[in-house]
Design an enzyme around this catalytic site. Structure first.
Site, short mmCIF file in Angstrom:
data_model
loop_
_atom_site.label_atom_id
_atom_site.label_comp_id
_atom_site.label_asym_id
_atom_site.label_seq_id
_atom_site.Cartn_x
_atom_site.Cartn_y
_atom_site.Cartn_z
N TYR A 124 -10.83 -0.03 -10.02
CA TYR A 124 -11.79 -1.06 -9.62
C TYR A 124 -13.06 -0.94 -10.47
O TYR A 124 -13.59 -1.93 -10.96
CB TYR A 124 -12.12 -0.88 -8.13
CG TYR A 124 -13.12 -1.86 -7.56
CD1 TYR A 124 -12.68 -2.97 -6.85
CD2 TYR A 124 -14.50 -1.65 -7.68
CE1 TYR A 124 -13.59 -3.86 -6.29
CE2 TYR A 124 -15.41 -2.53 -7.13
CZ TYR A 124 -14.96 -3.63 -6.44
OH TYR A 124 -15.87 -4.50 -5.90
N ARG A 160 -17.37 -7.61 1.30
CA ARG A 160 -18.58 -6.95 1.78
C ARG A 160 -19.65 -7.03 0.69
O ARG A 160 -20.43 -7.95 0.64
CB ARG A 160 -18.29 -5.50 2.19
CG ARG A 160 -19.45 -4.81 2.87
CD ARG A 160 -19.14 -3.35 3.19
NE ARG A 160 -18.99 -2.52 2.00
CZ ARG A 160 -19.99 -1.83 1.43
NH1 ARG A 160 -21.18 -1.84 1.97
NH2 ARG A 160 -19.77 -1.10 0.35
N HIS A 215 0.84 -1.20 0.00
CA HIS A 215 0.00 0.00 0.00
C HIS A 215 0.88 1.25 0.00
O HIS A 215 0.37 2.38 0.03
CB HIS A 215 -0.87 0.06 1.26
CG HIS A 215 -2.03 -0.88 1.28
ND1 HIS A 215 -2.82 -1.14 0.18
CD2 HIS A 215 -2.56 -1.63 2.28
CE1 HIS A 215 -3.78 -2.00 0.52
NE2 HIS A 215 -3.64 -2.32 1.78
P1 A3P Z 1 -16.92 -3.07 -0.75
O1 A3P Z 1 -16.65 -2.65 0.65
O2 A3P Z 1 -17.41 -1.93 -1.59
O3 A3P Z 1 -17.79 -4.26 -0.87
P2 A3P Z 1 -9.51 -4.22 -0.44
O4 A3P Z 1 -9.24 -5.62 -0.88
O5 A3P Z 1 -8.58 -3.23 -1.05
O6 A3P Z 1 -9.60 -4.13 1.03
O7 A3P Z 1 -10.93 -3.82 -1.05
C1 A3P Z 1 -12.09 -4.31 -0.48
C2 A3P Z 1 -13.27 -4.11 -1.43
O8 A3P Z 1 -13.17 -5.05 -2.53
C3 A3P Z 1 -14.58 -4.38 -0.75
O9 A3P Z 1 -15.51 -3.49 -1.40
C4 A3P Z 1 -14.82 -5.83 -1.11
O10 A3P Z 1 -16.15 -6.26 -0.99
C5 A3P Z 1 -14.34 -5.85 -2.55
N1 A3P Z 1 -13.99 -7.18 -3.05
C6 A3P Z 1 -13.42 -8.21 -2.39
N2 A3P Z 1 -13.24 -9.26 -3.19
C7 A3P Z 1 -13.71 -8.92 -4.40
C8 A3P Z 1 -13.82 -9.61 -5.64
N3 A3P Z 1 -13.39 -10.85 -5.78
N4 A3P Z 1 -14.36 -8.95 -6.68
C9 A3P Z 1 -14.78 -7.67 -6.55
N5 A3P Z 1 -14.72 -6.98 -5.40
C10 A3P Z 1 -14.19 -7.58 -4.32
#
Ligand code: A3P
Length: 302
Positions: A197, A264, A109
């Site tokens: 994203y 989520r 990050h």
């Molecule tokens: P939301 O909170 O909008 O649902 P990170 O991995 O950087 O922590 O990002 C988390 C976000 O990516 C969350 O978004 C999560 O639900 C989403 N996420 C996790 N796995 C995913 C996947 N396989 N495809 C798309 N989005 C995903």
């Protein structure tokens, strides 16, 4: 706790990672074959880690029955540099890193200017993901309240929003984080692939092929027709990953986060359910101001 971060090298570094960032700057020796998966937190890190791992290894794991992604969390397959380095870093760990088979995949990050020099200077490749600030904020706020210690009260939406608008969020300000990687990707398109994203969600197939091309492992015509690309998309999909036993329980990383908290909603545009008109106006203004003239812009927000 997760509330603690400090301004370090011009970014808001989580206090538990300051030592690690310094240690990786000092010790990490990038190889040309390394792959760095960089992201702003809560921008789909886990998704791009899974996709990058699956794409790069698509010839090795062409059968999807016993694919490593079915039994390992992406943060285990693509560990954060910030978790690998730190206080107890020693020669033994350097050796472990040296012995990792090529290509080595690491997550981070850390903002581009603070990456180890060897990453910036070698020909290793960096894939970066960020997300429109509206969804990024909502995802971060909800996540933050899930992972905070029980002893601390939840952060109200308005307070979290004020901090976000100030850029005060782990690894922020978000605009500098995005713009630094953006500029590098414009200057060196073969070195840094800049992804959003939002776009990835909208046309996953197109971007999976683009990522493969970037890494020099494009799909053959046969692979495009025999379902390889679709299989990769499936195995990395939100629904599939969220449902895996390995992602439902247990903790990962230095901060020991419950793995289930990484999943989520996984959708574009959920921010609409949380933003008031004045919040929309305020964040729109900041986005406009910060990204004006940069060539970087976002859909899915007003
Ligand atoms: P939301 O909170 O909008 O649902 P990170 O991995 O950087 O922590 O990002 C988390 C976000 O990516 C969350 O978004 C999560 O639900 C989403 N996420 C996790 N796995 C995913 C996947 N396989 N495809 C798309 N989005 C995903």
């Amino acid at each position: 706790s997760h509330y603690h971060h400090q301004l370090f090298q011009n970014f808001w570094c989580p206090s538990i990672h300051v030592e690690a960032v310094e240690s990786m700057q000092k010790h990490f020796q990038a190889k040309e074959s390394d792959v760095i998966v960089a992201s702003f937190p809560k921008s789909g890190t886990i998704w791009i880690k899974a996709l990058t791992f699956a794409i790069i290894n698509h010839q090795r794991f062409s059968s999807f029955e016993n694919h490593p992604l079915l039994t390992s969390n992406p943060h285990e397959l693509v560990p954060f540099l910030e978790s690998l380095f730190g206080g107890n870093f020693n020669d033994h760990q350097i050796q472990l890193l040296e012995n990792k088979p090529d290509p080595r995949l690491f997550g981070t990050h850390t903002p581009f200017p603070s990456l180890p020099e060897s990453i910036k200077e070698s020909n290793c490749k960096v894939v970066y993901i960020c997300r429109n600030p509206f969804d990024n904020f909502v995802s971060a706020w909800i996540y933050f309240n899930k992972i905070k210690p029980d002893s601390l009260p939840p952060i109200p939406l308005d307070d979290a929003f004020e901090l976000y608008c100030e850029g005060i969020l782990d690894y922020g300000p978000w605009w500098s984080h995005m713009l630094d990687y953006w500029k590098e990707s414009v200057a060196k398109p073969n070195k840094v692939l800049f992804l959003k994203y939002d776009d990835l969600k909208e046309d996953t197939n197109f971007h999976v092929k683009r990522i493969a091309e970037f890494f020099g492992c494009s799909f053959t015509e046969e692979e495009e027709n025999n379902g390889t690309v679709e299989n990769i998309i499936q195995i990395c999909s939100f629904e599939k990953m969220k449902d895996l036993a390995v992602n439902k329980s247990g903790k990962v990383g230095k901060a020991a986060v419950d793995k289930k908290n990484f999943f989520r909603k996984g959708e574009n545009g959920d921010w609409i359910n949380h933003f008031s008109p004045s919040m929309i106006e305020k964040l729109s203004k900041i986005v406009e101001e910060k990204f004006d003239g940069s060539g970087l812009s976002f859909k899915n927000c007003s």
